[in-house]
Design an enzyme around this catalytic site. Structure first.
Site, PDB file in Angstrom:
ATOM      1  CG  ASP A  83       6.303  -7.426  -8.335  1.00  0.00           C
ATOM      2  OD1 ASP A  83       6.728  -6.292  -8.041  1.00  0.00           O
ATOM      3  OD2 ASP A  83       5.153  -7.626  -8.763  1.00  0.00           O
ATOM      4  CB  SER A  92       4.533  -3.801  -1.587  1.00  0.00           C
ATOM      5  OG  SER A  92       4.823  -2.485  -1.958  1.00  0.00           O
ATOM      6  CG  MET A  93       4.169  -0.167   3.638  1.00  0.00           C
ATOM      7  SD  MET A  93       5.836   0.361   4.165  1.00  0.00           S
ATOM      8  CE  MET A  93       6.308   1.462   2.863  1.00  0.00           C
ATOM      9  CG  HIS A 112       7.553  -4.105  -5.444  1.00  0.00           C
ATOM     10  ND1 HIS A 112       6.419  -4.296  -6.184  1.00  0.00           N
ATOM     11  CD2 HIS A 112       7.162  -3.345  -4.392  1.00  0.00           C
ATOM     12  CE1 HIS A 112       5.400  -3.678  -5.599  1.00  0.00           C
ATOM     13  NE2 HIS A 112       5.828  -3.089  -4.519  1.00  0.00           N
ATOM     14  N   GLY A 172       0.815  -1.212   0.000  1.00  0.00           N
ATOM     15  CA  GLY A 172       0.000   0.000   0.000  1.00  0.00           C
ATOM     16  C   GLY A 172       0.843   1.255   0.000  1.00  0.00           C
TER      17      GLY A 172
END
Length: 197
Positions: free
Chosen positions: A176, A101-102, A126, A72
């Site tokens: 990714d 991700s986050m 990523h 996000g």
């Protein structure tokens, strides 16, 4: 038909009868926090508030942050990350499902030696992505500069908290990069993988 948030009985000290409270409020009282959605300002503010409150209530008892998130907003996620480092109570992180991700940055932000992944969990890192798709060239250039700063900050955090060299983290973040629980442990994002029964 959705069932909503289940209610569970909770007996307050001194009361004869149990009160019914929603499941998550009961778990918060046990210092168990959940990030089970995309990171945005609303969930960020809720988690920051809970971490600060629970740490003030008892700074010697660990907090547990269970993560199942696709990632996000970077700024909202950094607010959670900074709060995890700021509060006096140690924050243990647990990946259940996906920390992408986050979500993976928050996972690695847990107290070193207290970061855990469930056996079938997945972790993905990523580089930060832009949300800016239209506009003037100058605005795109300004955003690109900010994205580069964010990427440098995130690379530094991963490197410091995993023990991997910055060049390796930077290379892994080019795309990714998915990892199983065992691969995330080998990469230094988690310290241990929970044993299957």
């Amino acid at each position: 038909m959705p069932i909503g948030v289940p209610k569970v009985p909770f007996l307050l000290p001194g009361d004869d009868d149990a009160s019914w409270i929603d499941l998550y409020n009961r778990l918060f009282q046990e210092r168990l926090l959940f990030l089970g959605q995309e990171v945005n300002s609303e969930i960020s503010n809720q988690l920051v508030g809970l971490m600060v409150y629970l740490s003030l209530e008892d700074k010697n008892k660990d907090l547990y942050l269970f993560i199942n998130s696709p990632g996000g907003e970077v700024i909202s996620g950094m607010a959670i990350f900074d709060t995890m480092q700021f509060v006096e109570a140690e924050v243990q992180t647990v990946c259940v499902g996906l920390a992408a991700s986050m979500g993976s940055l928050l996972l690695v932000g847990g107290e070193i030696t207290k970061r855990l992944a469930f056996p079938h969990a997945w972790v993905m890192i990523h580089q930060p992505a832009s949300s800016f798709y239209e506009g003037q060239t100058v605005e795109c250039m300004l955003e690109a500069n900010e994205l580069l700063k964010m990427r440098e900050t995130m690379t530094k955090i991963y490197a410091q908290r995993t023990g991997k060299p910055s060049w390796q983290i930077s290379k892994d973040m080019e795309r990714d990069f998915y990892m199983s629980a065992e691969e995330a442990q080998a990469h230094g994002i988690v310290d241990m993988v929970a044993e299957s029964l």
